[in-house]
Write an enzyme that holds these catalytic residues in place. Structure first.
Site, PDB file in Angstrom:
ATOM      1  N   TYR A 180       0.795  -1.230   0.000  1.00 29.55           N
ATOM      2  CA  TYR A 180       0.000   0.000   0.000  1.00 29.55           C
ATOM      3  C   TYR A 180       0.832   1.288   0.000  1.00 29.55           C
ATOM      4  CZ  TYR A 180      -3.745  -3.261   1.103  1.00 29.55           C
ATOM      5  OH  TYR A 180      -4.648  -4.299   1.054  1.00 29.55           O
ATOM      6  N   HIS A 192     -15.596  -5.714  -1.416  1.00 28.71           N
ATOM      7  CA  HIS A 192     -15.852  -7.102  -1.798  1.00 28.71           C
ATOM      8  C   HIS A 192     -16.990  -7.731  -1.008  1.00 28.71           C
ATOM      9  CE1 HIS A 192     -11.946  -6.145  -3.422  1.00 28.71           C
ATOM     10  NE2 HIS A 192     -11.421  -6.055  -2.200  1.00 28.71           N
ATOM     11  N   ASP A 216     -25.803  -0.134  -2.275  1.00 27.77           N
ATOM     12  CA  ASP A 216     -27.171   0.391  -2.344  1.00 27.77           C
ATOM     13  C   ASP A 216     -27.197   1.885  -2.031  1.00 27.77           C
ATOM     14  OD1 ASP A 216     -28.196  -2.072  -3.020  1.00 27.77           O
ATOM     15  OD2 ASP A 216     -28.949  -2.539  -1.009  1.00 27.77           O
ATOM     16  N   HIS A 219      -8.638   2.167  -5.793  1.00 26.05           N
ATOM     17  CA  HIS A 219      -7.873   1.205  -4.993  1.00 26.05           C
ATOM     18  C   HIS A 219      -6.392   1.488  -5.180  1.00 26.05           C
ATOM     19  CE1 HIS A 219     -11.384  -1.060  -4.003  1.00 26.05           C
ATOM     20  NE2 HIS A 219     -11.757  -0.986  -5.258  1.00 26.05           N
ATOM     21  N   ARG A 232     -10.624 -10.646  -4.123  1.00 21.57           N
ATOM     22  CA  ARG A 232     -10.570  -9.189  -4.345  1.00 21.57           C
ATOM     23  C   ARG A 232     -10.959  -8.822  -5.782  1.00 21.57           C
ATOM     24  NH1 ARG A 232      -7.858  -7.277   0.303  1.00 21.57           N
ATOM     25  NH2 ARG A 232      -6.367  -8.804   1.053  1.00 21.57           N
TER      26      ARG A 232
HETATM   27  O1  CA2 Z   1      -5.989  -1.499  -2.694  1.00 18.44           O
HETATM   28  C1  CA2 Z   1      -6.834  -0.922  -2.006  1.00 18.44           C
HETATM   29  O2  CA2 Z   1      -6.900   0.309  -1.907  1.00 18.44           O
HETATM   30  C2  CA2 Z   1      -7.828  -1.747  -1.181  1.00 18.44           C
HETATM   31  O3  CA2 Z   1      -9.079  -1.083  -1.191  1.00 18.44           O
HETATM   32  C3  CA2 Z   1      -7.265  -1.811   0.220  1.00 18.44           C
HETATM   33  C4  CA2 Z   1      -8.077  -2.714   1.156  1.00 18.44           C
HETATM   34  C5  CA2 Z   1      -8.283  -4.080   0.525  1.00 18.44           C
HETATM   35  O4  CA2 Z   1      -9.136  -4.871   1.355  1.00 18.44           O
HETATM   36  C6  CA2 Z   1      -8.891  -3.996  -0.861  1.00 18.44           C
HETATM   37  O5  CA2 Z   1      -8.989  -5.288  -1.391  1.00 18.44           O
HETATM   38  C7  CA2 Z   1      -8.020  -3.141  -1.767  1.00 18.44           C
HETATM   39  C8  CA2 Z   1      -7.365  -2.890   2.496  1.00 18.44           C
HETATM   40  C9  CA2 Z   1      -7.038  -1.633   3.193  1.00 18.44           C
HETATM   41  C10 CA2 Z   1      -6.139  -1.968   4.328  1.00 18.44           C
HETATM   42  O6  CA2 Z   1      -5.106  -1.026   4.359  1.00 18.44           O
HETATM   43  C11 CA2 Z   1      -4.024  -1.315   5.116  1.00 18.44           C
HETATM   44  C12 CA2 Z   1      -3.013  -0.406   5.064  1.00 18.44           C
HETATM   45  C13 CA2 Z   1      -1.880  -0.624   5.796  1.00 18.44           C
HETATM   46  C14 CA2 Z   1      -1.771  -1.753   6.587  1.00 18.44           C
HETATM   47  C15 CA2 Z   1      -2.789  -2.659   6.639  1.00 18.44           C
HETATM   48  C16 CA2 Z   1      -3.926  -2.435   5.906  1.00 18.44           C
END
Ligand code: CA2
Length: 150
Positions: free
Chosen positions: A22, A80, A87, A100, A111
């Site tokens: 991320y 997901h 809605d 994302h 995902r």
């Molecule tokens: O890629 C993305 O932006 C997501 O929306 C991020 C979500 C994930 O569940 C989606 O599939 C894709 C997860 C966000 C969690 O973010 C974190 C950041 C740092 C450490 C742990 C989690």
């Protein structure tokens, strides 16, 4: 013009964990950068993050009531799972761009499906923090074209 920018569960952890997936930038920094990018266009960015589905739904409804022009949303894991968030977006009928950080189609199978994508005008995935800027530009262009055609 004002745009609501919503971020879902766990995105408050950005910059602190899983930087290989991320990135290193915090959510606060990403939102500050977006506010600065939008300001010269007289566009107010209203950022909000919550770990709670209902709170995000309340904000979607608020965007409609308070006459925001559109929504940028990274629904996090709710992408997901959440029929309720879908809605809400469908119900307010505001142009919405789904963002994302990661390329959700290059990750685990679960995902690959988004409940939000069919009610969004488009989706940006896989460009990290730049995805919010790309979403802003896409939504601005969409709104400008829509206004000029009416
Ligand atoms: O890629 C993305 O932006 C997501 O929306 C991020 C979500 C994930 O569940 C989606 O599939 C894709 C997860 C966000 C969690 O973010 C974190 C950041 C740092 C450490 C742990 C989690």
């Amino acid at each position: 013009m004002k745009l609501m920018v919503l971020n879902g569960p766990n995105l408050n952890l950005l910059g602190s964990r899983e930087p290989q997936v991320y990135g290193h930038t915090t959510l606060d920094q990403i939102m500050q950068d977006l506010i600065a990018e939008a300001a010269p266009f007289d566009c107010l960015i209203d950022p909000y993050q919550s770990n709670h589905e209902g709170a995000l739904i309340d904000k979607v409804q608020q965007a409609k009531q308070e006459e925001y022009s559109g929504i940028i949303i990274n629904p996090g894991g709710l992408t997901h799972t959440s029929v309720a968030l879908r809605d809400a977006i469908s119900g307010v009928d505001l142009p919405t761009v789904e963002v994302h950080l990661s390329n959700i189609y290059a990750r685990e199978e679960f995902r690959h499906h988004s409940y939000i994508a069919p009610v969004a005008i488009g989706q940006i995935a896989g460009f990290g923090a730049a995805g919010y800027s790309l979403a802003f530009r896409a939504l601005s262009e969409y709104l400008a074209n829509r206004t000029s055609r009416v």
